[in-house]
Design a protein around this motif. Structure first.
Motif, PDB file in Angstrom:
ATOM      1  N   VAL A   5       0.837  -1.200   0.000  1.00 14.57           N
ATOM      2  CA  VAL A   5       0.000   0.000   0.000  1.00 14.57           C
ATOM      3  C   VAL A   5       0.874   1.253   0.000  1.00 14.57           C
ATOM      4  O   VAL A   5       0.621   2.225  -0.726  1.00 14.57           O
ATOM      5  CB  VAL A   5      -0.952   0.012   1.213  1.00 14.57           C
ATOM      6  N   GLY A   6       1.944   1.261   0.794  1.00  7.44           N
ATOM      7  CA  GLY A   6       2.855   2.408   0.832  1.00  7.44           C
ATOM      8  C   GLY A   6       3.517   2.653  -0.521  1.00  7.44           C
ATOM      9  O   GLY A   6       3.708   3.803  -0.927  1.00  7.44           O
ATOM     10  N   THR A   7       3.854   1.579  -1.219  1.00  3.82           N
ATOM     11  CA  THR A   7       4.453   1.709  -2.551  1.00  3.82           C
ATOM     12  C   THR A   7       3.497   2.396  -3.511  1.00  3.82           C
ATOM     13  O   THR A   7       3.897   3.261  -4.307  1.00  3.82           O
ATOM     14  CB  THR A   7       4.822   0.312  -3.094  1.00  3.82           C
ATOM     15  N   VAL A   8       2.212   2.033  -3.441  1.00  2.00           N
ATOM     16  CA  VAL A   8       1.210   2.629  -4.333  1.00  2.00           C
ATOM     17  C   VAL A   8       1.022   4.108  -4.024  1.00  2.00           C
ATOM     18  O   VAL A   8       1.006   4.960  -4.925  1.00  2.00           O
ATOM     19  CB  VAL A   8      -0.127   1.874  -4.221  1.00  2.00           C
ATOM     20  N   THR A   9       0.873   4.460  -2.757  1.00  2.00           N
ATOM     21  CA  THR A   9       0.634   5.859  -2.388  1.00  2.00           C
ATOM     22  C   THR A   9       1.824   6.741  -2.763  1.00  2.00           C
ATOM     23  O   THR A   9       1.643   7.887  -3.197  1.00  2.00           O
ATOM     24  CB  THR A   9       0.337   5.988  -0.886  1.00  2.00           C
ATOM     25  N   GLN A  10       3.052   6.230  -2.627  1.00  2.00           N
ATOM     26  CA  GLN A  10       4.230   6.995  -3.023  1.00  2.00           C
ATOM     27  C   GLN A  10       4.261   7.207  -4.534  1.00  2.00           C
ATOM     28  O   GLN A  10       4.581   8.303  -5.021  1.00  2.00           O
ATOM     29  CB  GLN A  10       5.498   6.282  -2.573  1.00  2.00           C
ATOM     30  N   ALA A  11       3.913   6.172  -5.294  1.00  2.00           N
ATOM     31  CA  ALA A  11       3.904   6.295  -6.754  1.00  2.00           C
ATOM     32  C   ALA A  11       2.847   7.286  -7.207  1.00  2.00           C
ATOM     33  O   ALA A  11       3.063   8.075  -8.133  1.00  2.00           O
ATOM     34  CB  ALA A  11       3.660   4.926  -7.386  1.00  2.00           C
ATOM     35  N   VAL A  12       1.673   7.283  -6.543  1.00  2.00           N
ATOM     36  CA  VAL A  12       0.608   8.214  -6.902  1.00  2.00           C
ATOM     37  C   VAL A  12       1.019   9.645  -6.612  1.00  2.00           C
ATOM     38  O   VAL A  12       0.812  10.562  -7.428  1.00  2.00           O
ATOM     39  CB  VAL A  12      -0.689   7.853  -6.145  1.00  2.00           C
ATOM     40  N   ALA A  13       1.629   9.884  -5.452  1.00  2.00           N
ATOM     41  CA  ALA A  13       2.041  11.241  -5.075  1.00  2.00           C
ATOM     42  C   ALA A  13       3.090  11.796  -6.030  1.00  2.00           C
ATOM     43  O   ALA A  13       3.051  12.981  -6.382  1.00  2.00           O
ATOM     44  CB  ALA A  13       2.575  11.233  -3.643  1.00  2.00           C
TER      45      ALA A  13
ATOM     46  N   LEU B 201      -0.370   8.856 -15.320  1.00  2.00           N
ATOM     47  CA  LEU B 201      -0.545   7.406 -15.335  1.00  2.00           C
ATOM     48  C   LEU B 201       0.234   6.732 -16.464  1.00  2.00           C
ATOM     49  O   LEU B 201       0.190   5.521 -16.596  1.00  2.00           O
ATOM     50  CB  LEU B 201      -2.027   7.061 -15.459  1.00  2.00           C
ATOM     51  N   ILE B 202       0.940   7.519 -17.294  1.00  2.00           N
ATOM     52  CA  ILE B 202       1.792   6.922 -18.313  1.00  2.00           C
ATOM     53  C   ILE B 202       2.951   6.213 -17.614  1.00  2.00           C
ATOM     54  O   ILE B 202       3.740   6.835 -16.903  1.00  2.00           O
ATOM     55  CB  ILE B 202       2.324   7.987 -19.296  1.00  2.00           C
ATOM     56  N   GLY B 203       3.052   4.938 -17.774  1.00  2.00           N
ATOM     57  CA  GLY B 203       4.080   4.151 -17.104  1.00  2.00           C
ATOM     58  C   GLY B 203       3.720   3.696 -15.699  1.00  2.00           C
ATOM     59  O   GLY B 203       4.480   2.949 -15.077  1.00  2.00           O
ATOM     60  N   PHE B 204       2.556   4.123 -15.189  1.00  2.00           N
ATOM     61  CA  PHE B 204       2.146   3.780 -13.827  1.00  2.00           C
ATOM     62  C   PHE B 204       1.929   2.279 -13.667  1.00  2.00           C
ATOM     63  O   PHE B 204       2.375   1.664 -12.694  1.00  2.00           O
ATOM     64  CB  PHE B 204       0.866   4.545 -13.491  1.00  2.00           C
ATOM     65  N   ARG B 205       1.263   1.674 -14.650  1.00  2.00           N
ATOM     66  CA  ARG B 205       0.969   0.247 -14.568  1.00  2.00           C
ATOM     67  C   ARG B 205       2.259  -0.577 -14.541  1.00  2.00           C
ATOM     68  O   ARG B 205       2.417  -1.488 -13.724  1.00  2.00           O
ATOM     69  CB  ARG B 205       0.097  -0.169 -15.751  1.00  2.00           C
ATOM     70  N   SER B 206       3.195  -0.248 -15.417  1.00  2.00           N
ATOM     71  CA  SER B 206       4.454  -1.003 -15.466  1.00  2.00           C
ATOM     72  C   SER B 206       5.254  -0.839 -14.186  1.00  2.00           C
ATOM     73  O   SER B 206       5.855  -1.791 -13.686  1.00  2.00           O
ATOM     74  CB  SER B 206       5.299  -0.540 -16.662  1.00  2.00           C
ATOM     75  N   GLU B 207       5.255   0.378 -13.643  1.00  2.00           N
ATOM     76  CA  GLU B 207       5.971   0.623 -12.387  1.00  2.00           C
ATOM     77  C   GLU B 207       5.405  -0.225 -11.264  1.00  2.00           C
ATOM     78  O   GLU B 207       6.151  -0.825 -10.474  1.00  2.00           O
ATOM     79  CB  GLU B 207       5.899   2.105 -12.027  1.00  2.00           C
ATOM     80  N   LEU B 208       4.073  -0.292 -11.179  1.00  2.00           N
ATOM     81  CA  LEU B 208       3.461  -1.090 -10.116  1.00  2.00           C
ATOM     82  C   LEU B 208       3.701  -2.583 -10.319  1.00  2.00           C
ATOM     83  O   LEU B 208       3.903  -3.322  -9.351  1.00  2.00           O
ATOM     84  CB  LEU B 208       1.960  -0.817 -10.057  1.00  2.00           C
ATOM     85  N   MET B 209       3.659  -3.039 -11.573  1.00  2.00           N
ATOM     86  CA  MET B 209       3.911  -4.456 -11.827  1.00  2.00           C
ATOM     87  C   MET B 209       5.298  -4.859 -11.350  1.00  2.00           C
ATOM     88  O   MET B 209       5.506  -5.962 -10.820  1.00  2.00           O
ATOM     89  CB  MET B 209       3.770  -4.756 -13.317  1.00  2.00           C
ATOM     90  N   THR B 210       6.267  -3.943 -11.504  1.00  2.00           N
ATOM     91  CA  THR B 210       7.639  -4.233 -11.062  1.00  2.00           C
ATOM     92  C   THR B 210       7.759  -4.158  -9.546  1.00  2.00           C
ATOM     93  O   THR B 210       8.294  -5.064  -8.904  1.00  2.00           O
ATOM     94  CB  THR B 210       8.620  -3.251 -11.709  1.00  2.00           C
ATOM     95  N   SER B 211       7.245  -3.072  -8.966  1.00  2.00           N
ATOM     96  CA  SER B 211       7.442  -2.853  -7.533  1.00  2.00           C
ATOM     97  C   SER B 211       6.596  -3.779  -6.662  1.00  2.00           C
ATOM     98  O   SER B 211       6.940  -4.017  -5.499  1.00  2.00           O
ATOM     99  CB  SER B 211       7.131  -1.397  -7.179  1.00  2.00           C
TER     100      SER B 211
END
Length: 419
Positions: free
Chosen positions: A229-237, A265-275
Motif C-alpha cells: 500500500v505504501g508503494t502505491v501511495t508513493q507512486a501516486v504522489a 498514469l503513463i508508465g504507472f501500470r508497469s511501475e506497479l507491476m515491477t514494484s
C-alpha cells in the motif's frame, strides 16, 4: 420465452412490445472486410425486418434513412442471417458506415431516439509513421504509409475508442486512444501482422475549458497486497495524484482509489507491476477534465546513443556498462542514432558500441580476463513507449523493438536542438 430462446440472442426478461414503433440501441461496433462497419445491439421495442426501411438517429439529432440490406442474429458464438429481430433480440446490422455507439435504429416515419450511451473519449495521442531507420525492411513486409493508414482505418471501423487524424507529414498519422496500454496493444497487433513502423511518445490531449488550459483527469483503482500500500501511495504522489479512498479488499489485500492527471498514469501500470512483483491489479476510468497540473518528472538518466553502425562487441560494452544501463548485448546490430542504453547522468552520451579490442602480441597481467557483462535490460513495447522522450522514437518490427533518436546523426541533432 419466445421460440429460439438463448440461441437467438434473446433476453428472457425482455418486456418490449414487438408491435410498437421500432427502437433498437447500438451498444457495440465491429468490422467486416465485406460489409464494412457493423452495428451490434439490442431491440428494445418493435421489430427489425430485413429489406425494410429504417432510420438511424444520431447524436446531432439527424436521422439517416436507409434500406436494411443485411440483418444478422447470433447462434451460439456465430452469426447467421435472419429475416427479423423482435424486442429483446440481439442484432447485427450493416449498411451504416456513420453509425456510432449510442445511436438508435428507429422507424424513419416515427423516430423515437433512446437515451444515448456515453463512450469515454480518447485522452492520449501518438504518431505512427513509416520506419526510416537503416534497418527498415529487414524483417517486415508491410512498410509503406498507405499500408499503415489502411490498417488503422480498418481498426477504426470496429474500435470506437481509437481516432486517427492527418499530420503535416504524409508519412505520419496521429492516433488517439484511451491509454498507453490500448495503443500498445494496437501496435503489438500490427507488429505480429508483419508491419514495420516507428511511434512517438504518448502525449495527453489538451483543451480549453472555460478559458483555462485543461488536461484529462483519470481515476486509478489499484488492488494490491497490504504490504504494498505504501508503494502505491508513493507512486501516486510522485505523479501528482491524490489518494481519495482506501478500503479492505479480499483477505490480505487493499483497494486504493486515486485521482490525478492522465499523463501521470503513463508508465504507472508497469511501475506497479515491477514494484509489487506482479501482484497489483489496476483499473483506470476517465473522470472529466482538470486544470493543467504543471510539469511532471520524467526519467532520471539520459540516452546512451550509438555513433556508428555495426555489431556490438563485448569489449565495448564492458567499458560502457559502468556508465549506465545497457539495452543491447554482444552481437546485436546497431546503427548511428540508435539508443543502446540509459546513461547514469541526465545528459546524452554518444558512444561506440562496436569498438573491437586491439590485437597485439603484448600481454599484461590481468588484461585478458574474460569480459563479465551485466544482463541487458530488454525493453518491451510498453516500457519502451513509456521510457522515450519527445526527441526519440520506438522502432517496431516483427523481430525487434528498438529505441532511436528522431534525428540519427549528431550534427543534425545539434542543429535541431538550437532551432
Amino acid at each position: 420465452m419466445r421460440a429460439g430462446g438463448w440461441g437467438r440472442g434473446v433476453d428472457p426478461g425482455a418486456e418490449g412490445d414487438p408491435e410498437a414503433p421500432l427502437q433498437a440501441i447500438v451498444t457495440n461496433l465491429d468490422a467486416s472486410d465485406y460489409l464494412g462497419r457493423l452495428a451490434i445491439g439490442r431491440v428494445e421495442q418493435g421489430t427489425l425486418r430485413a429489406g425494410g426501411q429504417i432510420g438511424l438517429a444520431r447524436a446531432d439529432g439527424s436521422v439517416l434513412r436507409r434500406k436494411l440490406v443485411s440483418l444478422l442474429g447470433f447462434s451460439g458464438l456465430g452469426r447467421v442471417e435472419v429475416d427479423e429481430r423482435s424486442a429483446g433480440d440481439l442484432f447485427v446490422v450493416a449498411g451504416f458506415p456513420e453509425v456510432e455507439i449510442g445511436d438508435t435504429i428507429t422507424d424513419p416515419e416515427d423516430p423515437r431516439p433512446l437515451p444515448r450511451l456515453e463512450v469515454d473519449e480518447p485522452v492520449l495521442r501518438m504518431t505512427f509513421g513509416v520506419n526510416t531507420s537503416p534497418m527498415a525492411g529487414m524483417s517486415g513486409n508491410l512498410l509503406t504509409s498507405r499500408q499503415i493508414r489502411a490498417r488503422l482505418e480498418r481498426e477504426v471501423l470496429g474500435n470506437v475508442s481509437i481516432k486517427i487524424a492527418d499530420t503535416s507529414s504524409p508519412d505520419m498519422i496521429e492516433v488517439a486512444g484511451r491509454g498507453e496500454l490500448q495503443l500498445a496493444v494496437l501496435i503489438e497487433s500490427m507488429r505480429r501482422e508483419g508491419f514495420e513502423l516507428q511511434v512517438s511518445r504518448p502525449e495527453v490531449i489538451v483543451r480549453e475549458v472555460d478559458g483555462v488550459k485543461s488536461e484529462p483527469r483519470e481515476r486509478a483503482i489499484v488492488d494490491v497486497p497490504d504490504e504494498y500500500v505504501g508503494t502505491v501511495t508513493q507512486a501516486v504522489a510522485a505523479r501528482r495524484g491524490l489518494v481519495e479512498d482506501m478500503r479492505p479488499g479480499e483477505r490480505g489485500r487493499t483497494i486504493v482509489s486515486s485521482l490525478g492527471p492522465a499523463r501521470g498514469l503513463i508508465g504507472f501500470r508497469s511501475e506497479l507491476m515491477t514494484s509489487t512483483r506482479g501482484t497489483a491489479l489496476v483499473n483506470q476510468q476517465h473522470e472529466g477534465w482538470m486544470p493543467w497540473a504543471g510539469d511532471m518528472a520524467g526519467r532520471n538518466g539520459g540516452a546512451m546513443v550509438a555513433d556508428r553502425s555495426g555489431s556490438a562487441t563485448g569489449f565495448a560494452l564492458d567499458n560502457l556498462q559502468n556508465r549506465g544501463e545497457l539495452f543491447i548485448e554482444p552481437g546485436d546490430p546497431v546503427y548511428e542514432g540508435m539508443v543502446i542504453g540509459e546513461n547514469s547522468r541526465p545528459d546524452v552520451m554518444t558512444a561506440n558500441p562496436a569498438k573491437a579490442k586491439q590485437l597485439t602480441n603484448i600481454r599484461a597481467a590481468g588484461s585478458d580476463d574474460a569480459v563479465k557483462l551485466k544482463p541487458a535490460r530488454r525493453l518491451s513495447l510498453e516500457t519502451a513507449i513509456e521510457w522515450i522522450e519527445d526527441d526519440e522514437l520506438v522502432e517496431v518490427t516483427p523481430e525487434a523493438i528498438r529505441v532511436r533518436k528522431r534525428h540519427l546523426s549528431e550534427p543534425e541533432r545539434r542543429r535541431h536542438s538550437k532551432g
